[in-house]
Design an enzyme around this catalytic site. Structure first.
Site, PDB file in Angstrom:
ATOM      1  N   ASN A   1      57.325   2.322  43.630  1.00  0.00           N
ATOM      2  CA  ASN A   1      57.370   2.874  42.320  1.00  0.00           C
ATOM      3  C   ASN A   1      58.385   3.996  42.213  1.00  0.00           C
ATOM      4  OD1 ASN A   1      56.232   4.721  39.916  1.00  0.00           O
ATOM      5  ND2 ASN A   1      56.040   2.584  39.433  1.00  0.00           N
TER       6      ASN A   1
ATOM      7  N   SER B   1      59.021   2.838  34.319  1.00  0.00           N
ATOM      8  CA  SER B   1      59.106   3.172  35.765  1.00  0.00           C
ATOM      9  C   SER B   1      59.566   1.773  36.297  1.00  0.00           C
ATOM     10  CB  SER B   1      58.188   3.544  36.452  1.00  0.00           C
ATOM     11  OG  SER B   1      56.893   2.789  36.612  1.00  0.00           O
TER      12      SER B   1
ATOM     13  N   ASN C   1      58.154  -1.809  34.780  1.00  0.00           N
ATOM     14  CA  ASN C   1      56.744  -1.529  34.517  1.00  0.00           C
ATOM     15  C   ASN C   1      56.511  -1.227  33.047  1.00  0.00           C
ATOM     16  OD1 ASN C   1      55.369  -1.987  37.163  1.00  0.00           O
ATOM     17  ND2 ASN C   1      56.622  -0.015  37.617  1.00  0.00           N
TER      18      ASN C   1
ATOM     19  N   GLU D   1      53.219  -8.243  47.100  1.00  0.00           N
ATOM     20  CA  GLU D   1      54.134  -7.559  46.295  1.00  0.00           C
ATOM     21  C   GLU D   1      55.309  -8.003  45.811  1.00  0.00           C
ATOM     22  OE1 GLU D   1      53.608  -4.599  44.491  1.00  0.00           O
ATOM     23  OE2 GLU D   1      51.532  -4.147  45.390  1.00  0.00           O
TER      24      GLU D   1
ATOM     25  N   ASP E   1      59.567  -0.874  40.210  1.00  0.00           N
ATOM     26  CA  ASP E   1      59.226  -0.861  41.591  1.00  0.00           C
ATOM     27  C   ASP E   1      60.434  -1.719  42.249  1.00  0.00           C
ATOM     28  OD1 ASP E   1      56.744  -0.158  40.972  1.00  0.00           O
ATOM     29  OD2 ASP E   1      55.890  -1.977  40.543  1.00  0.00           O
TER      30      ASP E   1
ATOM     31  N   ASP F   1      55.341   1.345  31.555  1.00  0.00           N
ATOM     32  CA  ASP F   1      55.539   2.734  31.579  1.00  0.00           C
ATOM     33  C   ASP F   1      57.089   3.223  31.799  1.00  0.00           C
ATOM     34  OD1 ASP F   1      56.001   2.661  34.087  1.00  0.00           O
ATOM     35  OD2 ASP F   1      54.579   4.043  34.744  1.00  0.00           O
TER      36      ASP F   1
END
Length: 148
Positions: A78, A69, A65, A54, A71, A67
């Site tokens: 998220n 959002s 991201n 990750e 991380d 969308d």
């Protein structure tokens, strides 16, 4: 030419300084201290593999991201579901500020990760873990780590 090289070097050093990397074995010690070895059936090897795939063990990593959002942190938690970054709607299931997920002490990140793993899907909630860690031999993640 010298000025360009100097500016490039300065930019490179700033970028390195902003990344908060933790050593694999040091992370294993923290995870063990916080009772993650065997938590919900996952070994320290699973947690180390997750942190590596990750974030490459980068505590301060933030990724945007598609969308909208974000991380956050070593486990790339998220903002849409798990923590509140005050940028967009968040379910904030972990009841955490996303900036706290970036803390070098890792307590907020670990607490939220425990909540995620305790729910439906466990570590399968992380696509990278499913693709790169699940069902694979992972014992090498602890090689050379003496937890004492």
């Amino acid at each position: 030419m010298t000025r360009v090289l100097f500016m490039s070097l300065v930019s490179f050093l700033i970028a390195i300084n902003q990344a908060s990397l933790i050593n694999r074995c040091d992370l294993a010690r923290v995870l063990r201290k916080e009772d993650l070895d065997g938590f919900e059936g996952y070994s320290l090897n699973d947690w180390l593999c997750l942190a590596f795939v990750e974030s490459r063990f980068n505590i301060s990593k933030v990724n945007e991201n598609a969308d909208g959002s974000f991380d956050y942190g070593i486990f790339q938690i998220n903002s849409h579901y798990w923590c509140n970054d005050y940028r967009s709607h968040s379910e904030n299931i972990c009841h955490a500020d996303c900036q706290d997920i970036l803390s070098p002490n890792l307590l907020s990140a670990i607490s939220c990760a425990k909540r995620i793993v305790s729910g439906a899907g466990g570590m399968k909630n992380w696509v990278a873990w499913r693709l790169h860690c699940a069902g694979r031999p992972l014992s090498y993640w602890m090689t050379g780590c003496f937890l004492g």
